[in-house]
Design a protein around this motif. Sequence first.
Motif, PDB file in Angstrom:
ATOM      1  N   GLU A   1       1.094  -1.340  -0.048  1.00  0.00           N
ATOM      2  CA  GLU A   1      -0.205   0.016  -0.225  1.00  0.00           C
ATOM      3  C   GLU A   1       1.062   1.443  -0.065  1.00  0.00           C
ATOM      4  N   ASP A   2       0.521   2.211  -0.980  1.00  0.00           N
ATOM      5  CA  ASP A   2       1.617   3.343  -0.940  1.00  0.00           C
ATOM      6  C   ASP A   2       1.102   4.519  -0.042  1.00  0.00           C
ATOM      7  N   ASN A   3      -0.188   4.414   0.383  1.00  0.00           N
ATOM      8  CA  ASN A   3      -0.522   5.368   1.333  1.00  0.00           C
ATOM      9  C   ASN A   3      -0.234   4.883   2.821  1.00  0.00           C
ATOM     10  N   ASN A   4       0.767   5.727   3.300  1.00  0.00           N
ATOM     11  CA  ASN A   4       1.587   5.378   4.783  1.00  0.00           C
ATOM     12  C   ASN A   4       0.733   5.371   5.719  1.00  0.00           C
ATOM     13  N   ASP A   5      -0.410   6.187   5.885  1.00  0.00           N
ATOM     14  CA  ASP A   5      -1.721   6.030   7.094  1.00  0.00           C
ATOM     15  C   ASP A   5      -2.332   4.631   6.961  1.00  0.00           C
ATOM     16  N   ILE A   6      -2.713   4.295   5.916  1.00  0.00           N
ATOM     17  CA  ILE A   6      -3.513   3.079   5.633  1.00  0.00           C
ATOM     18  C   ILE A   6      -2.421   2.029   5.813  1.00  0.00           C
ATOM     19  N   ARG A   7      -1.410   1.968   5.302  1.00  0.00           N
ATOM     20  CA  ARG A   7      -0.523   1.086   5.367  1.00  0.00           C
ATOM     21  C   ARG A   7       0.038   0.553   7.130  1.00  0.00           C
ATOM     22  N   GLU A   8       0.395   1.618   7.890  1.00  0.00           N
ATOM     23  CA  GLU A   8       0.773   1.661   9.005  1.00  0.00           C
ATOM     24  C   GLU A   8      -0.303   1.449   9.866  1.00  0.00           C
ATOM     25  N   ASN A   9      -1.581   1.578   9.648  1.00  0.00           N
ATOM     26  CA  ASN A   9      -2.722   1.211  10.578  1.00  0.00           C
ATOM     27  C   ASN A   9      -3.121  -0.343  10.358  1.00  0.00           C
ATOM     28  N   VAL A  10      -2.880  -0.830   9.003  1.00  0.00           N
ATOM     29  CA  VAL A  10      -3.208  -2.057   8.857  1.00  0.00           C
ATOM     30  C   VAL A  10      -2.106  -3.103   9.636  1.00  0.00           C
ATOM     31  N   VAL A  11      -0.697  -2.603   9.339  1.00  0.00           N
ATOM     32  CA  VAL A  11       0.351  -3.346  10.181  1.00  0.00           C
ATOM     33  C   VAL A  11       0.092  -3.550  11.711  1.00  0.00           C
ATOM     34  N   GLU A  12      -0.652  -2.332  12.367  1.00  0.00           N
ATOM     35  CA  GLU A  12      -0.673  -2.432  13.742  1.00  0.00           C
ATOM     36  C   GLU A  12      -1.691  -3.345  14.157  1.00  0.00           C
ATOM     37  N   ILE A  13      -2.938  -3.115  13.333  1.00  0.00           N
ATOM     38  CA  ILE A  13      -4.204  -4.161  13.375  1.00  0.00           C
ATOM     39  C   ILE A  13      -3.942  -5.429  13.482  1.00  0.00           C
TER      40      ILE A  13
ATOM     41  N   GLU B   1       5.583  -5.231   5.023  1.00  0.00           N
ATOM     42  CA  GLU B   1       4.894  -4.206   4.382  1.00  0.00           C
ATOM     43  C   GLU B   1       5.835  -3.557   3.230  1.00  0.00           C
ATOM     44  N   ALA B   2       5.163  -2.944   2.435  1.00  0.00           N
ATOM     45  CA  ALA B   2       5.829  -2.594   1.219  1.00  0.00           C
ATOM     46  C   ALA B   2       5.024  -1.230   0.387  1.00  0.00           C
ATOM     47  N   ASP B   3       5.677  -0.051   0.147  1.00  0.00           N
ATOM     48  CA  ASP B   3       5.069   0.990  -0.090  1.00  0.00           C
ATOM     49  C   ASP B   3       4.994   1.168  -1.649  1.00  0.00           C
ATOM     50  N   ASN B   4       5.263   0.206  -2.536  1.00  0.00           N
ATOM     51  CA  ASN B   4       5.031   0.214  -3.925  1.00  0.00           C
ATOM     52  C   ASN B   4       4.968  -1.340  -4.481  1.00  0.00           C
TER      53      ASN B   4
ATOM     54  N   SER C   1     -11.236  -2.712  11.586  1.00  0.00           N
ATOM     55  CA  SER C   1     -10.248  -3.595  11.833  1.00  0.00           C
ATOM     56  C   SER C   1     -11.054  -5.212  11.765  1.00  0.00           C
ATOM     57  N   ALA C   2     -12.424  -4.930  12.013  1.00  0.00           N
ATOM     58  CA  ALA C   2     -13.219  -6.106  11.876  1.00  0.00           C
ATOM     59  C   ALA C   2     -13.303  -6.757  10.484  1.00  0.00           C
ATOM     60  N   GLU C   3     -13.536  -5.863   9.762  1.00  0.00           N
ATOM     61  CA  GLU C   3     -13.580  -6.107   8.240  1.00  0.00           C
ATOM     62  C   GLU C   3     -12.001  -6.721   7.789  1.00  0.00           C
TER      63      GLU C   3
ATOM     64  N   SER D   1      -0.557  -7.052  13.460  1.00  0.00           N
ATOM     65  CA  SER D   1       0.287  -7.256  14.568  1.00  0.00           C
ATOM     66  C   SER D   1      -0.295  -7.542  15.931  1.00  0.00           C
ATOM     67  N   LEU D   2      -1.158  -6.507  16.321  1.00  0.00           N
ATOM     68  CA  LEU D   2      -2.118  -6.690  17.396  1.00  0.00           C
ATOM     69  C   LEU D   2      -2.767  -8.202  17.542  1.00  0.00           C
ATOM     70  N   SER D   3      -3.303  -8.481  16.314  1.00  0.00           N
ATOM     71  CA  SER D   3      -4.101  -9.826  16.110  1.00  0.00           C
ATOM     72  C   SER D   3      -3.274 -11.072  16.071  1.00  0.00           C
ATOM     73  N   GLY D   4      -2.054 -10.814  16.180  1.00  0.00           N
ATOM     74  CA  GLY D   4      -1.177 -12.150  16.177  1.00  0.00           C
ATOM     75  C   GLY D   4      -0.531 -12.583  14.955  1.00  0.00           C
ATOM     76  N   TYR D   5      -0.516 -11.694  13.989  1.00  0.00           N
ATOM     77  CA  TYR D   5      -0.132 -12.060  12.427  1.00  0.00           C
ATOM     78  C   TYR D   5       1.371 -11.629  12.442  1.00  0.00           C
ATOM     79  N   GLU D   6       2.301 -12.190  11.688  1.00  0.00           N
ATOM     80  CA  GLU D   6       3.611 -11.544  11.196  1.00  0.00           C
ATOM     81  C   GLU D   6       3.351 -10.862  10.102  1.00  0.00           C
ATOM     82  N   VAL D   7       3.766  -9.534  10.180  1.00  0.00           N
ATOM     83  CA  VAL D   7       3.570  -8.645   8.883  1.00  0.00           C
ATOM     84  C   VAL D   7       4.531  -8.107   8.253  1.00  0.00           C
TER      85      VAL D   7
END
Length: 349
Positions: A8-20, A30-33, A108-110, A22-28
């Motif tokens: 995801e090239d949008n930093n806010d969206i990508r960082e939000n997904v990584v945080e969600i 990330e790439a910005d392109n 986060s649920a979706e 990671s807290l849910s127990g996944y190894e994440v």
Amino acid sequence: MTKVLIIEDNNDIRENVVEILSLSGYEVFEADNGKKGAELATQNIPDVILCDIMMPGMDGYGVFEILNAQESTSTIPFIFITAKSERTDVRKGMEMGADDYLTKPFDSAELVNAIESRLKKKQLQREFYSKSLEKITALVSGKDGLEALQSALEDRKVKTIKKKQPIYNEGDRVNGIWLVLSGKVKTTKLTEDGRELLTGIFETDDFLATNALFSEGVYLDSAVALEESQLVLFPNSQFEEFISLYPDVAQKFIRILSNQIREKELHLMQLAYNSVRKRIAEALLKFYRQRSNKDNSVSVSRNNLAAMTGTAQETVSRTLTDLCDEGLIEKQGSVIVVLNEQKLERLRN
């Protein structure tokens, strides 16, 4: 730990997904392109990939095409991320073979539900393979062969082919053989004068394009789904390695090839020497005996009957009308009810 790649090239969206995640127990990862994302997928082989469609440079479609073409990444569940205004992009992505999509903004649920549903579906597919393999146990002799076949198949991605959608076309480069997990598929070949000749009907647990084994050329016919079907592609290179380890399985496939050649030779003899009535009666009985319903009806188009018997659709229509008048069949649109199988059997002899 389940690995997820977010591109995801949008930093806010990508960082939000990584945080969600990671807290849910996944190894994440990330790439910005797209280019970096494709490289990370090849290096880390994630369990699920989330990828934005609209990105500068390599877009989501490009990432999907690259990963889908590689053996190691082609079976990874792929989820497109898109904006609400990009519905046509979603349709294109799904037609390419993506597994799902998320519409921004999502909560986060979706996000977690989308990932979990893809993982559950992949597990169900593996179980589906196991059930299908129970039906083709006769293909291999010995436990080792069956286990090897199951191991080779369970990691392959199931492709859902819609009715009338092509699987491969005559002249396409051979990339392997197909196992029909469910549904029905026909193969056809174009004659020099442009007519379509039906060369085969394949159903659940049939291997499709076995005549392409060990071939590095092109498919000699085309394959189209007669109804929504699920298939799995078995690449030539992987299949050659498999049967080289299990000669008994190779022997079984030689028998399959021999039977298909014999059937095609018989079909050509019928086209050359049988009358139109006999050819149509033969085709009707073949479709009729392949039906899945318990009544006497069979759904078959005049186009398919014409292709199978090497006749014009007008000739098929006239012959079907004659058979109706004789009380052998009854027409109800594309549905034909066989009224007297015994007489129809005698007509083909």
